[in-house]
Design a protein around this motif. Sequence first.
Motif, PDB file in Angstrom:
ATOM      1  N   TYR A 170     -12.753  31.499  37.991  1.00 12.63           N
ATOM      2  CA  TYR A 170     -13.854  32.328  37.518  1.00 12.63           C
ATOM      3  C   TYR A 170     -14.493  31.794  36.239  1.00 12.63           C
ATOM      4  O   TYR A 170     -15.292  32.477  35.613  1.00 12.63           O
ATOM      5  CB  TYR A 170     -13.345  33.755  37.283  1.00 12.63           C
ATOM      6  CG  TYR A 170     -12.610  34.318  38.467  1.00 12.63           C
ATOM      7  CD1 TYR A 170     -13.285  34.679  39.627  1.00 12.63           C
ATOM      8  CD2 TYR A 170     -11.216  34.460  38.448  1.00 12.63           C
ATOM      9  CE1 TYR A 170     -12.610  35.168  40.727  1.00 12.63           C
ATOM     10  CE2 TYR A 170     -10.535  34.961  39.541  1.00 12.63           C
ATOM     11  CZ  TYR A 170     -11.238  35.313  40.680  1.00 12.63           C
ATOM     12  OH  TYR A 170     -10.561  35.792  41.766  1.00 12.63           O
ATOM     13  N   ILE A 171     -14.137  30.584  35.863  1.00 13.29           N
ATOM     14  CA  ILE A 171     -14.708  29.991  34.657  1.00 13.29           C
ATOM     15  C   ILE A 171     -16.175  29.629  34.908  1.00 13.29           C
ATOM     16  O   ILE A 171     -16.556  29.239  36.017  1.00 13.29           O
ATOM     17  CB  ILE A 171     -13.896  28.736  34.240  1.00 13.29           C
ATOM     18  CG1 ILE A 171     -14.244  28.311  32.813  1.00 13.29           C
ATOM     19  CG2 ILE A 171     -14.135  27.582  35.196  1.00 13.29           C
ATOM     20  CD1 ILE A 171     -13.333  27.199  32.285  1.00 13.29           C
ATOM     21  N   ILE A 172     -17.010  29.812  33.904  1.00 15.44           N
ATOM     22  CA  ILE A 172     -18.415  29.400  34.006  1.00 15.44           C
ATOM     23  C   ILE A 172     -18.489  27.924  33.667  1.00 15.44           C
ATOM     24  O   ILE A 172     -18.121  27.525  32.559  1.00 15.44           O
ATOM     25  CB  ILE A 172     -19.297  30.211  33.051  1.00 15.44           C
ATOM     26  CG1 ILE A 172     -19.231  31.697  33.397  1.00 15.44           C
ATOM     27  CG2 ILE A 172     -20.747  29.721  33.113  1.00 15.44           C
ATOM     28  CD1 ILE A 172     -19.973  32.586  32.426  1.00 15.44           C
ATOM     29  N   PRO A 173     -18.916  27.075  34.592  1.00 16.76           N
ATOM     30  CA  PRO A 173     -18.959  25.631  34.315  1.00 16.76           C
ATOM     31  C   PRO A 173     -19.903  25.308  33.158  1.00 16.76           C
ATOM     32  O   PRO A 173     -21.106  25.516  33.244  1.00 16.76           O
ATOM     33  CB  PRO A 173     -19.464  25.028  35.631  1.00 16.76           C
ATOM     34  CG  PRO A 173     -19.141  26.049  36.668  1.00 16.76           C
ATOM     35  CD  PRO A 173     -19.309  27.371  35.983  1.00 16.76           C
ATOM     36  N   GLY A 222     -15.343  14.812  16.702  1.00 20.73           N
ATOM     37  CA  GLY A 222     -14.851  14.592  15.351  1.00 20.73           C
ATOM     38  C   GLY A 222     -13.701  15.509  15.017  1.00 20.73           C
ATOM     39  O   GLY A 222     -12.539  15.115  15.028  1.00 20.73           O
ATOM     40  N   SER A 223     -14.005  16.763  14.753  1.00 24.49           N
ATOM     41  CA  SER A 223     -12.960  17.722  14.381  1.00 24.49           C
ATOM     42  C   SER A 223     -12.367  18.445  15.594  1.00 24.49           C
ATOM     43  O   SER A 223     -11.385  19.177  15.462  1.00 24.49           O
ATOM     44  CB  SER A 223     -13.518  18.762  13.404  1.00 24.49           C
ATOM     45  OG  SER A 223     -14.615  19.453  13.984  1.00 24.49           O
ATOM     46  N   PHE A 224     -12.958  18.258  16.747  1.00 27.45           N
ATOM     47  CA  PHE A 224     -12.440  18.890  17.969  1.00 27.45           C
ATOM     48  C   PHE A 224     -12.956  18.114  19.186  1.00 27.45           C
ATOM     49  O   PHE A 224     -13.858  17.268  19.086  1.00 27.45           O
ATOM     50  CB  PHE A 224     -12.870  20.365  18.053  1.00 27.45           C
ATOM     51  CG  PHE A 224     -14.362  20.560  18.197  1.00 27.45           C
ATOM     52  CD1 PHE A 224     -14.960  20.660  19.451  1.00 27.45           C
ATOM     53  CD2 PHE A 224     -15.169  20.657  17.072  1.00 27.45           C
ATOM     54  CE1 PHE A 224     -16.332  20.847  19.579  1.00 27.45           C
ATOM     55  CE2 PHE A 224     -16.541  20.839  17.178  1.00 27.45           C
ATOM     56  CZ  PHE A 224     -17.131  20.928  18.435  1.00 27.45           C
ATOM     57  N   TYR A 225     -12.371  18.403  20.321  1.00 25.16           N
ATOM     58  CA  TYR A 225     -12.830  17.834  21.586  1.00 25.16           C
ATOM     59  C   TYR A 225     -13.632  18.885  22.352  1.00 25.16           C
ATOM     60  O   TYR A 225     -13.267  20.070  22.371  1.00 25.16           O
ATOM     61  CB  TYR A 225     -11.645  17.384  22.450  1.00 25.16           C
ATOM     62  CG  TYR A 225     -10.965  16.130  21.966  1.00 25.16           C
ATOM     63  CD1 TYR A 225     -11.493  14.873  22.243  1.00 25.16           C
ATOM     64  CD2 TYR A 225      -9.781  16.217  21.241  1.00 25.16           C
ATOM     65  CE1 TYR A 225     -10.857  13.726  21.788  1.00 25.16           C
ATOM     66  CE2 TYR A 225      -9.141  15.070  20.789  1.00 25.16           C
ATOM     67  CZ  TYR A 225      -9.686  13.828  21.075  1.00 25.16           C
ATOM     68  OH  TYR A 225      -9.048  12.691  20.619  1.00 25.16           O
ATOM     69  N   ALA A 226     -14.702  18.425  22.948  1.00 27.90           N
ATOM     70  CA  ALA A 226     -15.505  19.285  23.819  1.00 27.90           C
ATOM     71  C   ALA A 226     -15.201  18.912  25.264  1.00 27.90           C
ATOM     72  O   ALA A 226     -15.176  17.730  25.621  1.00 27.90           O
ATOM     73  CB  ALA A 226     -16.991  19.113  23.521  1.00 27.90           C
ATOM     74  N   TYR A 227     -14.987  19.931  26.092  1.00 30.81           N
ATOM     75  CA  TYR A 227     -14.620  19.717  27.496  1.00 30.81           C
ATOM     76  C   TYR A 227     -15.646  20.399  28.391  1.00 30.81           C
ATOM     77  O   TYR A 227     -15.891  21.608  28.256  1.00 30.81           O
ATOM     78  CB  TYR A 227     -13.239  20.301  27.787  1.00 30.81           C
ATOM     79  CG  TYR A 227     -12.139  19.786  26.898  1.00 30.81           C
ATOM     80  CD1 TYR A 227     -11.391  18.666  27.246  1.00 30.81           C
ATOM     81  CD2 TYR A 227     -11.829  20.425  25.693  1.00 30.81           C
ATOM     82  CE1 TYR A 227     -10.376  18.192  26.421  1.00 30.81           C
ATOM     83  CE2 TYR A 227     -10.818  19.964  24.865  1.00 30.81           C
ATOM     84  CZ  TYR A 227     -10.097  18.845  25.233  1.00 30.81           C
ATOM     85  OH  TYR A 227      -9.091  18.385  24.420  1.00 30.81           O
ATOM     86  N   CYS A 228     -16.223  19.632  29.279  1.00 35.19           N
ATOM     87  CA  CYS A 228     -17.104  20.220  30.296  1.00 35.19           C
ATOM     88  C   CYS A 228     -16.259  20.425  31.545  1.00 35.19           C
ATOM     89  O   CYS A 228     -15.906  19.457  32.239  1.00 35.19           O
ATOM     90  CB  CYS A 228     -18.300  19.320  30.590  1.00 35.19           C
ATOM     91  SG  CYS A 228     -19.519  20.118  31.657  1.00 35.19           S
ATOM     92  N   LEU A 229     -15.932  21.673  31.819  1.00 38.93           N
ATOM     93  CA  LEU A 229     -14.953  21.995  32.848  1.00 38.93           C
ATOM     94  C   LEU A 229     -15.618  22.624  34.063  1.00 38.93           C
ATOM     95  O   LEU A 229     -16.473  23.509  33.927  1.00 38.93           O
ATOM     96  CB  LEU A 229     -13.900  22.952  32.292  1.00 38.93           C
ATOM     97  CG  LEU A 229     -13.147  22.458  31.054  1.00 38.93           C
ATOM     98  CD1 LEU A 229     -12.191  23.537  30.560  1.00 38.93           C
ATOM     99  CD2 LEU A 229     -12.392  21.168  31.351  1.00 38.93           C
ATOM    100  N   ALA A 230     -15.180  22.168  35.226  1.00 42.68           N
ATOM    101  CA  ALA A 230     -15.643  22.758  36.476  1.00 42.68           C
ATOM    102  C   ALA A 230     -14.752  23.933  36.845  1.00 42.68           C
ATOM    103  O   ALA A 230     -13.592  23.997  36.460  1.00 42.68           O
ATOM    104  CB  ALA A 230     -15.610  21.704  37.594  1.00 42.68           C
ATOM    105  N   ALA A 231     -15.290  24.880  37.595  1.00 43.99           N
ATOM    106  CA  ALA A 231     -14.482  25.982  38.109  1.00 43.99           C
ATOM    107  C   ALA A 231     -13.503  25.440  39.148  1.00 43.99           C
ATOM    108  O   ALA A 231     -13.866  24.599  39.978  1.00 43.99           O
ATOM    109  CB  ALA A 231     -15.379  27.049  38.723  1.00 43.99           C
TER     110      ALA A 231
END
Length: 241
Positions: free
Chosen positions: A57-60, A124-133
């Motif tokens: 149910y995650i919003i991609p 830099g200070s964090f990682y960004a994740y583009c996640l699929a449902a």
Amino acid sequence: MSGRTVILVGYFLHLTKAVYFCNVADPCGQADSTQFHEPYARFENCPHNNNGFCDRYIIPKWYRGNDDILTQCPQLLSCGTLYPVWLNGTLPTISDGVVNREACKVGFDSCCTKTYNIQIKNCGSFYAYCLAALDNCPERYCFGEQGTCEIPTTFAEFTGPTTNRQIAEPDTKHGHGTLEILLGIILAVLSVILFLLLFRQLIKLKKGRGKTGSMADTKITKTRVNPVFIEKSEDSPSYSP
């Protein structure tokens, strides 16, 4: 078109379908302003306890993880789910920019029974994740090895400063019941329409048969009367002055 070209085109379309929602101008900005979907109990040490969490149910979109995504195969029934999903690869450096990575679903047979295409950027200070449902429940992305497994009764979701959502297992039974009711209503309406159409055709058919029978009777009567008239005309004596 050669077989190699078909394979390459298929692979490209698969990647495009999987990560089209990752094409944003500022991945780090979107991730930093979006609260993670159900962020609690994602550590490897958190057991599955039927809490209803599921990344189906995650919003991609781009998310900021409070901890790094797990880069080693966890056990079943960890990360607060039955089937944990981990990163089968390495985390990028800042100079790498946005990178494509493959996430693996842990199953009963192996550490990678299914794969999902994701994207990662080092901000830099964090990682960004583009996640699929994810495809099924219960499946979740794993973040961090050790941490608290405590689950608050409510948590703020990033839909506004005063919006809160109660943690609850998805009400699948209610959803199925509503769907069954709608299907029953649709089938009932279609049945009535079909009955009316058949009844109308039956009436037309009876009227058509009635007209055909009447015309046939008229023709038979004429055929029977005419010969009698002719015979009487032939038998009548001729008149001579």
